[in-house]
Motif scaffolding. Sequence first.
Motif, PDB file in Angstrom:
ATOM      1  N   THR A 136       8.778  26.995  10.373  1.00  0.00           N
ATOM      2  CA  THR A 136      10.087  27.420   9.880  1.00  0.00           C
ATOM      3  C   THR A 136      11.142  27.311  10.963  1.00  0.00           C
ATOM      4  OG1 THR A 136       9.050  28.931   8.290  1.00  0.00           O
ATOM      5  CG2 THR A 136      11.355  29.351   8.859  1.00  0.00           C
ATOM      6  N   HIS A 187      12.093  23.760  11.273  1.00  0.00           N
ATOM      7  CA  HIS A 187      12.916  23.404  10.121  1.00  0.00           C
ATOM      8  C   HIS A 187      14.371  23.819  10.349  1.00  0.00           C
ATOM      9  CE1 HIS A 187       9.317  22.541   7.819  1.00  0.00           C
ATOM     10  NE2 HIS A 187      10.030  22.288   6.737  1.00  0.00           N
ATOM     11  N   GLU A 201      17.433  21.164  10.347  1.00  0.00           N
ATOM     12  CA  GLU A 201      18.558  21.278   9.415  1.00  0.00           C
ATOM     13  C   GLU A 201      19.881  21.283  10.169  1.00  0.00           C
ATOM     14  OE1 GLU A 201      20.337  24.272   5.957  1.00  0.00           O
ATOM     15  OE2 GLU A 201      18.485  24.780   7.000  1.00  0.00           O
ATOM     16  N   SER A 258      20.496  18.326   3.266  1.00  0.00           N
ATOM     17  CA  SER A 258      19.420  19.209   3.712  1.00  0.00           C
ATOM     18  C   SER A 258      19.301  20.404   2.781  1.00  0.00           C
ATOM     19  CB  SER A 258      19.696  19.706   5.136  1.00  0.00           C
ATOM     20  OG  SER A 258      19.580  18.656   6.070  1.00  0.00           O
ATOM     21  N   GLU A 259      18.077  20.905   2.641  1.00  0.00           N
ATOM     22  CA  GLU A 259      17.810  22.100   1.844  1.00  0.00           C
ATOM     23  C   GLU A 259      18.418  21.978   0.449  1.00  0.00           C
ATOM     24  OE1 GLU A 259      15.805  24.844   3.022  1.00  0.00           O
ATOM     25  OE2 GLU A 259      15.350  23.133   4.323  1.00  0.00           O
ATOM     26  N   ASP A 307      13.464  19.552   1.594  1.00  0.00           N
ATOM     27  CA  ASP A 307      13.939  19.657   2.971  1.00  0.00           C
ATOM     28  C   ASP A 307      15.106  18.714   3.216  1.00  0.00           C
ATOM     29  OD1 ASP A 307      12.149  21.613   3.615  1.00  0.00           O
ATOM     30  OD2 ASP A 307      10.760  20.300   4.692  1.00  0.00           O
ATOM     31  N   ASP A 353      10.133  15.606   3.758  1.00  0.00           N
ATOM     32  CA  ASP A 353       9.671  16.976   3.962  1.00  0.00           C
ATOM     33  C   ASP A 353       9.123  17.077   5.379  1.00  0.00           C
ATOM     34  OD1 ASP A 353       9.155  19.551   2.298  1.00  0.00           O
ATOM     35  OD2 ASP A 353       7.351  19.312   3.517  1.00  0.00           O
ATOM     36  N   TRP A 354       9.562  18.107   6.081  1.00  0.00           N
ATOM     37  CA  TRP A 354       9.151  18.292   7.479  1.00  0.00           C
ATOM     38  C   TRP A 354       7.902  19.157   7.536  1.00  0.00           C
ATOM     39  CZ3 TRP A 354      12.172  14.662   8.461  1.00  0.00           C
ATOM     40  CH2 TRP A 354      13.499  14.647   8.071  1.00  0.00           C
ATOM     41  N   LYS A 355       6.896  18.706   8.249  1.00  0.00           N
ATOM     42  CA  LYS A 355       5.632  19.420   8.346  1.00  0.00           C
ATOM     43  C   LYS A 355       5.231  19.596   9.807  1.00  0.00           C
ATOM     44  CE  LYS A 355       4.657  19.402   3.848  1.00  0.00           C
ATOM     45  NZ  LYS A 355       4.724  20.645   3.045  1.00  0.00           N
TER      46      LYS A 355
END
Length: 277
Positions: free
Chosen positions: A45, A48, A52, A121-122, A144, A153-155
């Motif tokens: 998180t 993330h 962003e 984003s988001e 994301d 999508d960020w992982k």
Amino acid sequence: MRIEDNKIFIRQSWLGDALMCPERARLSALHPESRKENDSAMMGTACHTAIEAMLNDELSAQHMGDHAVEAFRWKEKELIEAGKAINVTNTNPSNWNTHIRSMCDAWLRDIYPNVPLGGTSEFKFATKVGMIDDYELHFEGTMDYFHQESIWDWKTAARKYYQAEKQSQNIQSSIYTKAAYELGMIDYPATFKFGVMIRNASSTGQIVSVSRTEAHGNWIVEQATAIARTVLMYNQHSNGGRWLINDQHFLCSQRWCPVWDKCKGGYVGSDDAEEAE
């Protein structure tokens, strides 16, 4: 999953839980207070948050790592003030800051140069994808990063992803591309990309691309319809008892299941086995 009037809303995370273990999905929805903030998720998180800010031109690259660490520590402070603690999984707490900065460096070096700019984003979405008798079926969630060229999508992960596995089985990519298609934002075939940062002190970035067609979209609606019908039948014919229980996977453990003590843990107690991440 939530039901409002004649509408059923399903998120990809809930559907994944429900297909793996329906009882886990039920208990997690009934007891949101049981959700634990684990270190792996919190580091993700934090990254993330910094990503962003970077994509929104609110942050310079040289400050990205510090921004993510500050986000992590701020969340830790909130937990402490609430009388809670970070659930330590398999990362040494003394390495948290180092890992977070390393993952941000990996994103900047290995992923960011390949991300098409000008996206959103988001991106929050909710759209109708089908009908179940008199109920409308809707997919909802937050992407994301949406760009017409590809959805990202960020992982953060303990190890690299296997492209073939994600192409064959991934739920998230199917739901997000189906929603974007129904919203008129993309056409099939669609591309979904995972920007993966390996969680260690010398992190590397990985881009895993999967393709989604109209057939994938139809199949994920079929899966969501099947589980939603099951829930409707449970609601109609049961008095609140358990749903199907599946403990044949590593996430059924004290370390990884937020409702462990309300399910298998209430029978067998603690689980000291070392699970994979």
